[in-house]
Design a protein around this motif. Structure first.
Motif, mmCIF file in Angstrom:
data_model
loop_
_atom_site.group_PDB
_atom_site.id
_atom_site.type_symbol
_atom_site.label_atom_id
_atom_site.label_comp_id
_atom_site.label_asym_id
_atom_site.label_seq_id
_atom_site.Cartn_x
_atom_site.Cartn_y
_atom_site.Cartn_z
ATOM 1 N N ILE A 146 0.870 -1.173 0.000
ATOM 2 C CA ILE A 146 0.000 0.000 0.000
ATOM 3 C C ILE A 146 0.908 1.225 0.000
ATOM 4 O O ILE A 146 2.089 1.142 0.342
ATOM 5 C CB ILE A 146 -0.967 0.027 1.205
ATOM 6 N N HIS A 147 0.367 2.353 -0.392
ATOM 7 C CA HIS A 147 1.161 3.579 -0.457
ATOM 8 C C HIS A 147 1.288 4.199 0.930
ATOM 9 O O HIS A 147 0.330 4.206 1.710
ATOM 10 C CB HIS A 147 0.504 4.574 -1.405
ATOM 11 N N VAL A 148 2.463 4.743 1.226
ATOM 12 C CA VAL A 148 2.735 5.398 2.506
ATOM 13 C C VAL A 148 3.396 6.744 2.233
ATOM 14 O O VAL A 148 4.335 6.829 1.434
ATOM 15 C CB VAL A 148 3.663 4.546 3.404
ATOM 16 N N ARG A 149 2.898 7.789 2.891
ATOM 17 C CA ARG A 149 3.504 9.110 2.804
ATOM 18 C C ARG A 149 3.537 9.706 4.216
ATOM 19 O O ARG A 149 2.713 9.361 5.074
ATOM 20 C CB ARG A 149 2.713 10.042 1.886
ATOM 21 N N THR A 150 4.464 10.617 4.445
ATOM 22 C CA THR A 150 4.567 11.266 5.751
ATOM 23 C C THR A 150 4.545 12.783 5.566
ATOM 24 O O THR A 150 4.971 13.313 4.542
ATOM 25 C CB THR A 150 5.856 10.864 6.481
ATOM 26 N N ILE A 151 4.031 13.462 6.600
ATOM 27 C CA ILE A 151 4.063 14.928 6.655
ATOM 28 C C ILE A 151 4.407 15.332 8.078
ATOM 29 O O ILE A 151 3.601 15.127 8.996
ATOM 30 C CB ILE A 151 2.713 15.565 6.281
ATOM 31 N N ALA A 152 5.598 15.868 8.282
ATOM 32 C CA ALA A 152 5.988 16.452 9.573
ATOM 33 C C ALA A 152 5.652 15.542 10.749
ATOM 34 O O ALA A 152 5.146 16.002 11.780
ATOM 35 C CB ALA A 152 5.333 17.819 9.749
ATOM 36 N N GLY A 153 5.893 14.244 10.596
ATOM 37 C CA GLY A 153 5.675 13.299 11.688
ATOM 38 C C GLY A 153 4.389 12.516 11.614
ATOM 39 O O GLY A 153 4.196 11.568 12.382
ATOM 40 N N THR A 154 3.467 12.891 10.722
ATOM 41 C CA THR A 154 2.239 12.124 10.530
ATOM 42 C C THR A 154 2.441 11.086 9.429
ATOM 43 O O THR A 154 3.308 11.249 8.561
ATOM 44 C CB THR A 154 1.060 13.040 10.145
ATOM 45 N N VAL A 155 1.633 10.024 9.461
ATOM 46 C CA VAL A 155 1.748 8.943 8.482
ATOM 47 C C VAL A 155 0.394 8.731 7.817
ATOM 48 O O VAL A 155 -0.619 8.498 8.497
ATOM 49 C CB VAL A 155 2.204 7.625 9.152
ATOM 50 N N TYR A 156 0.382 8.813 6.498
ATOM 51 C CA TYR A 156 -0.826 8.596 5.704
ATOM 52 C C TYR A 156 -0.637 7.384 4.804
ATOM 53 O O TYR A 156 0.465 7.125 4.313
ATOM 54 C CB TYR A 156 -1.139 9.826 4.843
ATOM 55 N N ILE A 157 -1.729 6.644 4.596
ATOM 56 C CA ILE A 157 -1.674 5.471 3.718
ATOM 57 C C ILE A 157 -2.819 5.536 2.714
ATOM 58 O O ILE A 157 -3.839 6.190 2.947
ATOM 59 C CB ILE A 157 -1.729 4.143 4.505
ATOM 60 N N CYS A 158 -2.638 4.855 1.590
ATOM 61 C CA CYS A 158 -3.716 4.704 0.608
ATOM 62 C C CYS A 158 -3.644 3.299 0.037
ATOM 63 O O CYS A 158 -2.565 2.821 -0.351
ATOM 64 C CB CYS A 158 -3.610 5.739 -0.503
ATOM 65 N N MET A 159 -4.789 2.632 -0.037
ATOM 66 C CA MET A 159 -4.854 1.254 -0.524
ATOM 67 C C MET A 159 -5.023 1.156 -2.028
ATOM 68 O O MET A 159 -4.902 0.072 -2.596
ATOM 69 C CB MET A 159 -6.007 0.523 0.174
ATOM 70 N N ALA A 160 -5.335 2.257 -2.700
ATOM 71 C CA ALA A 160 -5.588 2.219 -4.139
ATOM 72 C C ALA A 160 -4.292 2.001 -4.909
ATOM 73 O O ALA A 160 -3.214 2.419 -4.485
ATOM 74 C CB ALA A 160 -6.240 3.518 -4.592
ATOM 75 N N GLU A 161 -4.391 1.337 -6.070
ATOM 76 C CA GLU A 161 -3.220 1.198 -6.932
ATOM 77 C C GLU A 161 -2.744 2.568 -7.409
ATOM 78 O O GLU A 161 -1.548 2.819 -7.497
ATOM 79 C CB GLU A 161 -3.545 0.295 -8.123
ATOM 80 N N ASN A 162 -3.685 3.432 -7.739
ATOM 81 C CA ASN A 162 -3.361 4.785 -8.203
ATOM 82 C C ASN A 162 -3.990 5.790 -7.246
ATOM 83 O O ASN A 162 -5.148 6.175 -7.404
ATOM 84 C CB ASN A 162 -3.881 4.994 -9.624
ATOM 85 N N PRO A 163 -3.252 6.219 -6.233
ATOM 86 C CA PRO A 163 -3.820 7.083 -5.189
ATOM 87 C C PRO A 163 -4.021 8.510 -5.679
ATOM 88 O O PRO A 163 -3.427 8.928 -6.681
ATOM 89 C CB PRO A 163 -2.768 7.030 -4.086
ATOM 90 N N PRO A 164 -4.844 9.272 -4.972
ATOM 91 C CA PRO A 164 -4.987 10.696 -5.301
ATOM 92 C C PRO A 164 -3.662 11.432 -5.122
ATOM 93 O O PRO A 164 -2.772 10.994 -4.384
ATOM 94 C CB PRO A 164 -6.033 11.191 -4.287
ATOM 95 N N GLU A 165 -3.558 12.551 -5.789
ATOM 96 C CA GLU A 165 -2.363 13.390 -5.662
ATOM 97 C C GLU A 165 -2.180 13.810 -4.212
ATOM 98 O O GLU A 165 -3.122 14.167 -3.531
ATOM 99 C CB GLU A 165 -2.527 14.624 -6.567
ATOM 100 N N PHE A 166 -0.939 13.751 -3.727
ATOM 101 C CA PHE A 166 -0.654 13.995 -2.314
ATOM 102 C C PHE A 166 0.274 15.178 -2.076
ATOM 103 O O PHE A 166 0.234 15.807 -1.018
ATOM 104 C CB PHE A 166 -0.027 12.737 -1.707
ATOM 105 N N GLN A 167 1.111 15.509 -3.050
ATOM 106 C CA GLN A 167 2.193 16.456 -2.821
ATOM 107 C C GLN A 167 1.685 17.820 -2.384
ATOM 108 O O GLN A 167 2.298 18.479 -1.526
ATOM 109 C CB GLN A 167 3.047 16.589 -4.078
#
Length: 419
Positions: A146-167
């Motif tokens: 699954i996709h994993v992204r972080t922001i200043a100590g927080t952790v976000y995940i997305c289960m989709a193959e093609n997740p929404p834009e995050f940047q």
């Protein structure tokens, strides 16, 4: 994908028909809050395709440390590799599907399935599968990522193959959240509630303060309950002075806003420094050094399930995860500075008192709301434009999201306002 219901209409067709029934500015037709098929659809169309606030980096601080949780019927895990990178996977063995690691936090260099002992490393690669034939190709049976992204100590995940834009979310939130030093925090309290209400009722309730004066006497002491959508209060002088003070201290205020996220720093009611029963800091070791920790609240929220408030002395997180059509798991977490000592720098009771009381009150409100929505006499009603702007925004976002999923081309008949 869902099939047909008892009327012979496909569930997808029925949902589109219900969307067309909804009046702009009104709550949803009854089935959206009660129907098991629509809950299954919500997971597929909304939760699986959204970025979800999974937790905080400090919950997985070292190589091998992990956090596992289940969303509806789907076990997930995020683990920090030996290279320091956070990676996420469906927490389901590629042999016969058993859940590998139990829900919760832990530490392990390997992920060992308790059923038949298939073993994976922290990159998700299958390393051992006893008694399989000689020509068995382990490389084809790694854990599904699954996709994993972080922001200043927080952790976000997305289960989709093609997740929404995050940047854009990252770039907007990171400078606002940075002064709160969540990488230097610890989770001081973690509580869960089961609310007998649909997840959308839980989120609508959490997105408005129309009810706060009457039902949240403790929260109303410090929270600007009459503020509008971006927490702009009528006391313009108070807000202006706060914003000037933050600017002088080099602390960004916002607001920043995207289709599924928003964040803003706002002042608490005059004379109050933190969201506590008396408005005074409840942790003597602050997370924010500037202005003596008197930095208002940074509220950030993301659809479909979370909001958080970062104060000068602690951070509070709220998450709503569906369990059933009329049942929701609410997760609440409080973070304090990692060096703050319980019993010396804070007490657990003082830390959780305000938001725990608020959550319990909200549980009663949601369950009462669900009982009324279940009535044969229920009809959708209009949101209050001033006090329920964020609840309307949530509902509009939900309608737009499921409409786009079912019929990506623009639909002439579907009227959705806000955003």
């Amino acid at each position: 994908m869902l099939s047909t219901d008892t009327t012979g209409m496909s569930v997808q067709e029925r949902i589109l028909s219900l969307l067309d029934e909804r009046k702009p500015g009104f709550s949803l037709p009854q089935e959206f809050y009660t129907d098991p098929d629509i809950l299954t659809f919500d997971f597929e169309a909304v939760y699986m395709r959204s970025w979800l606030l999974f937790g905080f980096e400090v919950e997985m601080p070292e190589p091998g440390s992990y956090r596992a949780m289940t969303i509806l019927r789907t076990p997930l895990i995020v683990i920090r590799g030996q290279d320091g990178v956070l990676r996420g996977f469906f927490n389901s063995c590629r042999h016969r599907g058993a859940q590998i690691m139990p829900d919760g936090c832990g530490k392990s260099r390997r992920l060992l399935c308790p059923y038949h002992q298939w073993m994976y490393d922290d990159t998700g690669a299958l390393r051992a599968a006893g008694k399989m034939p000689a020509d068995f190709d382990r490389s084809q049976y790694g854990l599904r990522p699954i996709h994993v992204r972080t922001i200043a100590g927080t952790v976000y995940i997305c289960m989709a193959e093609n997740p929404p834009e995050f940047q854009s979310f990252h770039d907007a939130l990171a400078p606002l959240l940075a002064p709160h030093r969540l990488q230097e925090a610890k989770v001081a309290a973690d509580l869960t509630l089961i609310e007998k209400g649909n997840w959308k009722l839980v989120m609508e309730n959490g997105r408005e303060c129309y009810h706060c004066a009457a039902r949240h006497p403790e929260l109303s002491v410090t929270f600007p309950i009459d503020a509008r959508a971006h927490f702009e209060a009528d006391g313009e002088d108070h807000t202006t002075r706060f914003e000037r003070r933050m600017q002088a201290a080099g602390i960004p205020v916002g607001p920043v806003d995207g289709g599924w996220w928003q964040a803003v720093r706002f002042p608490l009611t005059p004379g109050h420094v933190s969201m506590t029963i008396d408005g005074k800091p409840c942790v003597s070791k602050p997370m924010v050094e500037a202005e003596g920790g008197d930095v208002g609240s940074l509220r950030w929220a993301s659809e479909p399930h979370s909001f958080a408030h970062a104060l000068g002395d602690f951070t509070f997180m709220f998450s709503a995860l569906p369990i059933g059509p009329e049942e929701t798991l609410v997760v609440a977490k409080w973070l304090v500075h990692k060096d703050a000592e319980e019993g010396i720098d804070y007490t657990r009771e003082g830390l959780i008192e305000l938001w725990n009381a608020t959550n319990l009150q909200d549980r009663d409100l949601v369950e009462n709301n669900q009982r009324g929505v279940n009535s044969t006499g229920y009809l959708p009603g209009p949101y209050c434009e001033r006090s329920e702007a964020l609840a309307l925004r949530f509902t509009d976002w939900y309608c737009r999201t499921i409409s786009d999923y079912l019929q990506p081309e623009p639909r002439q008949r579907l009227q959705i306002v806000g955003g």
